[in-house]
Design a protein around this motif. Structure first.
Motif, short mmCIF file in Angstrom:
data_model
loop_
_atom_site.label_atom_id
_atom_site.label_comp_id
_atom_site.label_asym_id
_atom_site.label_seq_id
_atom_site.Cartn_x
_atom_site.Cartn_y
_atom_site.Cartn_z
N UNK A 70 -28.12 -43.03 0.40
CA UNK A 70 -27.59 -43.75 1.55
C UNK A 70 -28.14 -43.27 2.89
N UNK A 71 -28.54 -42.02 2.99
CA UNK A 71 -29.07 -41.49 4.25
C UNK A 71 -30.41 -42.11 4.63
N UNK A 72 -31.13 -42.64 3.67
CA UNK A 72 -32.46 -43.20 3.93
C UNK A 72 -32.39 -44.42 4.83
N UNK A 73 -31.44 -45.30 4.60
CA UNK A 73 -31.35 -46.56 5.34
C UNK A 73 -30.05 -46.67 6.14
N UNK A 74 -29.66 -45.60 6.78
CA UNK A 74 -28.50 -45.65 7.67
C UNK A 74 -27.17 -45.90 6.99
N UNK A 75 -26.97 -45.28 5.84
CA UNK A 75 -25.68 -45.39 5.16
C UNK A 75 -25.61 -46.39 4.03
N UNK B 289 -30.04 -53.87 3.64
CA UNK B 289 -30.24 -52.77 4.58
C UNK B 289 -30.72 -53.22 5.96
N UNK B 290 -30.88 -54.52 6.16
CA UNK B 290 -31.47 -55.04 7.38
C UNK B 290 -30.43 -55.82 8.18
#
Length: 85
Positions: free
Chosen positions: A26-31, A43-44
């Motif tokens: 989750x840290x890769x794409x802001x949670x 994620x967008x």
């Protein structure tokens, strides 16, 4: 899984078909943690979906390219590489 780069492939419906552990984090794409079957648009931000869909469509037509873009106030360098049967 020996890289911090997010690596994944999508099908023609924009759903993830394969991914590495970085994409699931989750840290890769802001949670937002992603998994197989998830839409990449999860994620967008909604207002950026048409832009990213256009990039995916270019790759689906066979074009290889790289973009530097901002998603959720963070910059990403994204490489698009079509996969052929």
């Amino acid at each position: 899984d020996n890289t911090n780069d997010a690596i994944f492939a999508i099908d023609l419906s924009y759903n993830i078909t394969i991914l590495n552990k970085t994409v699931q984090n989750p840290a890769t794409f802001g949670g937002v943690g992603l998994d197989i079957g998830y839409s990449i648009f999860t994620m967008i931000p909604p207002e950026q979906i048409p832009h990213w869909k256009a990039n995916c469509d270019r790759a689906m037509r066979g074009e290889t390219f790289t973009v530097l873009d901002k998603i959720n106030n963070k910059f990403y360098e994204v490489s698009f590489n079509p996969i052929f049967d």
